[in-house]
Design an enzyme around this catalytic site. Structure first.
Site, PDB file in Angstrom:
ATOM      1  N   GLY A 184     -18.467   0.983   2.796  1.00 34.45           N
ATOM      2  CA  GLY A 184     -18.992  -0.288   2.424  1.00 34.45           C
ATOM      3  C   GLY A 184     -18.771  -1.505   3.568  1.00 34.45           C
ATOM      4  O   GLY A 184     -19.781  -2.484   3.511  1.00 34.45           O
TER       5      GLY A 184
ATOM      6  N   ASP B 285     -12.254  -5.845  -5.535  1.00 31.87           N
ATOM      7  CA  ASP B 285     -12.553  -5.967  -6.910  1.00 31.87           C
ATOM      8  C   ASP B 285     -10.952  -5.713  -7.772  1.00 31.87           C
ATOM      9  O   ASP B 285     -10.210  -6.700  -7.941  1.00 31.87           O
ATOM     10  CB  ASP B 285     -13.385  -4.775  -7.317  1.00 31.87           C
ATOM     11  CG  ASP B 285     -13.776  -4.497  -8.824  1.00 31.87           C
ATOM     12  OD1 ASP B 285     -13.565  -5.749  -9.572  1.00 31.87           O
ATOM     13  OD2 ASP B 285     -14.410  -3.598  -9.305  1.00 31.87           O
TER      14      ASP B 285
HETATM   15  P1  5GP Z   1     -11.241  -1.923  -5.932  1.00 29.85           P
HETATM   16  O1  5GP Z   1     -10.574  -0.596  -5.269  1.00 29.85           O
HETATM   17  O2  5GP Z   1     -10.879  -3.223  -5.457  1.00 29.85           O
HETATM   18  O3  5GP Z   1     -11.647  -1.805  -7.511  1.00 29.85           O
HETATM   19  O4  5GP Z   1     -12.916  -1.741  -5.408  1.00 29.85           O
HETATM   20  C1  5GP Z   1     -13.130  -1.613  -4.083  1.00 29.85           C
HETATM   21  C2  5GP Z   1     -14.073  -0.929  -3.524  1.00 29.85           C
HETATM   22  O5  5GP Z   1     -14.890  -0.492  -4.654  1.00 29.85           O
HETATM   23  C3  5GP Z   1     -14.885  -1.507  -2.689  1.00 29.85           C
HETATM   24  O6  5GP Z   1     -14.577  -1.312  -1.428  1.00 29.85           O
HETATM   25  C4  5GP Z   1     -16.343  -1.278  -3.018  1.00 29.85           C
HETATM   26  O7  5GP Z   1     -16.700   0.015  -2.220  1.00 29.85           O
HETATM   27  C5  5GP Z   1     -16.446  -0.631  -4.442  1.00 29.85           C
HETATM   28  N1  5GP Z   1     -16.847  -1.834  -5.220  1.00 29.85           N
HETATM   29  C6  5GP Z   1     -16.179  -2.616  -6.048  1.00 29.85           C
HETATM   30  N2  5GP Z   1     -16.970  -3.564  -6.842  1.00 29.85           N
HETATM   31  C7  5GP Z   1     -18.197  -3.260  -6.480  1.00 29.85           C
HETATM   32  C8  5GP Z   1     -19.374  -3.701  -6.518  1.00 29.85           C
HETATM   33  O8  5GP Z   1     -19.828  -4.799  -7.239  1.00 29.85           O
HETATM   34  N3  5GP Z   1     -20.553  -3.185  -5.862  1.00 29.85           N
HETATM   35  C9  5GP Z   1     -20.475  -2.093  -5.075  1.00 29.85           C
HETATM   36  N4  5GP Z   1     -21.519  -1.749  -4.521  1.00 29.85           N
HETATM   37  N5  5GP Z   1     -19.257  -1.555  -5.004  1.00 29.85           N
HETATM   38  C10 5GP Z   1     -18.103  -2.103  -5.399  1.00 29.85           C
HETATM   39 MG    MG Z   2     -15.315   0.312  -0.271  1.00 22.46          MG
END
Ligand code: 5GP
Ligand code: MG
Length: 183
Positions: A46, A105
Site C-alpha cells: 500500500g 486504521d
Molecule cells: P489496520 O491494520 O491499521 O487496520 O489497517 C492497515 C492496513 O489495512 C493498511 O496498511 C491498508 O493496507 C489496509 N487498509 C485499512 N483501511 C483501508 C482503506 O480504507 N482502504 C484500503 N484500500 N486499505 C485499507
Molecule cells: Mg497496508
C-alpha cells in the site's frame, strides 16, 4: 476506473502538497541524525506510491527497507487481522527507523511491524502514515507523522487497493458500494 468511485476524497494536487509538507516535517525531525544512519521501512504494497513521492522531499542520506504485511482483506473491505508475508530485507540495529505506511486504521498492521522492528533494537522508531481514520487505533499504536485524517470509509487509489486493483489511481477516493463486498 475513475467511474468506479463514489467520489474523490483527496485530489492528486492535495496529496502532492501535503506530501511535500510531510517531507519538511520529517526533515526537521531528523536534522543532524544522518551520521547515525536513517532507514525508511516501507510497508508493502500500500505504501509503494506514497514512499516514492515522499523520499524525493527528504534531503538526507537514507536506506530503504521493505516489509510485506497482508491485512487479509482480499475481496472484502474488512480486516481479518494482519500477518507478515515477507520479512524485512535490511538490518536496522542501531539505526533511526521511520516506518512508512499508507493508512492507519485499527492499528493491527502497525503493531505487528513495530513489534518486529523493536527486537532489532533500532536507535529510534517513528511512524509516518499518509492517512488515518481517527479514533480507531489504540493509544499505544500511533503515528508521529500523519498526512490526512479521513472519515471512516473504505478508500482506494494512490497505492491503496481493493482486491489488488485501483493502486494506480492518482487520486484517493471512496469506492462505489456496488464494487465491493463488506463480508
Ligand atoms: P489496520 O491494520 O491499521 O487496520 O489497517 C492497515 C492496513 O489495512 C493498511 O496498511 C491498508 O493496507 C489496509 N487498509 C485499512 N483501511 C483501508 C482503506 O480504507 N482502504 C484500503 N484500500 N486499505 C485499507
Ligand atoms: Mg497496508
Amino acid at each position: 476506473m475513475e467511474g468506479d468511485l463514489e467520489r474523490i476524497l483527496l485530489s492528486r494536487q492535495q496529496i502532492a502538497g501535503r506530501v511535500h509538507e510531510l517531507g519538511q516535517e520529517i526533515a526537521q525531525t531528523y536534522k543532524g541524525g544522518e551520521s547515525d544512519g536513517i532507514t525508511l521501512v516501507t510497508i508493502l504494497s500500500g505504501a509503494l506510491i506514497f514512499v516514492a513521492d515522499l523520499i524525493r522531499h527528504l534531503p538526507f542520506r537514507m536506506k530503504i527497507g521493505l516489509i510485506t504485511v497482508s491485512s487479509y482483506r482480499g475481496a472484502t473491505t474488512q480486516s481479518k487481522g494482519s500477518q507478515l508475508q515477507q520479512d524485512l530485507n535490511v538490518q536496522v540495529t542501531g539505526r533511526h527507523v521511520l516506518i512508512v505506511d499508507d493508512i492507519l486504521d485499527t492499528g493491527g498492521t502497525l503493531r505487528l511491524v513495530r513489534e518486529r522492528l523493536a527486537v532489532c533494537q533500532p536507535k529510534s522508531l517513528r511512524t509516518c502514515v499518509l492517512l488515518r481514520k481517527p479514533g480507531k487505533a489504540p493509544p499505544d499504536v500511533q503515528a508521529e507523522f500523519v498526512g490526512f485524517d479521513i472519515e471512516d470509509k473504505f478508500v482506494v487509489g494512490y497505492g491503496l487497493d481493493y482486491n489488488d486493483h485501483y493502486r494506480n489511481l492518482p487520486d484517493i477516493g471512496i469506492l462505489r458500494r456496488e464494487f465491493y463486498a463488506i463480508t
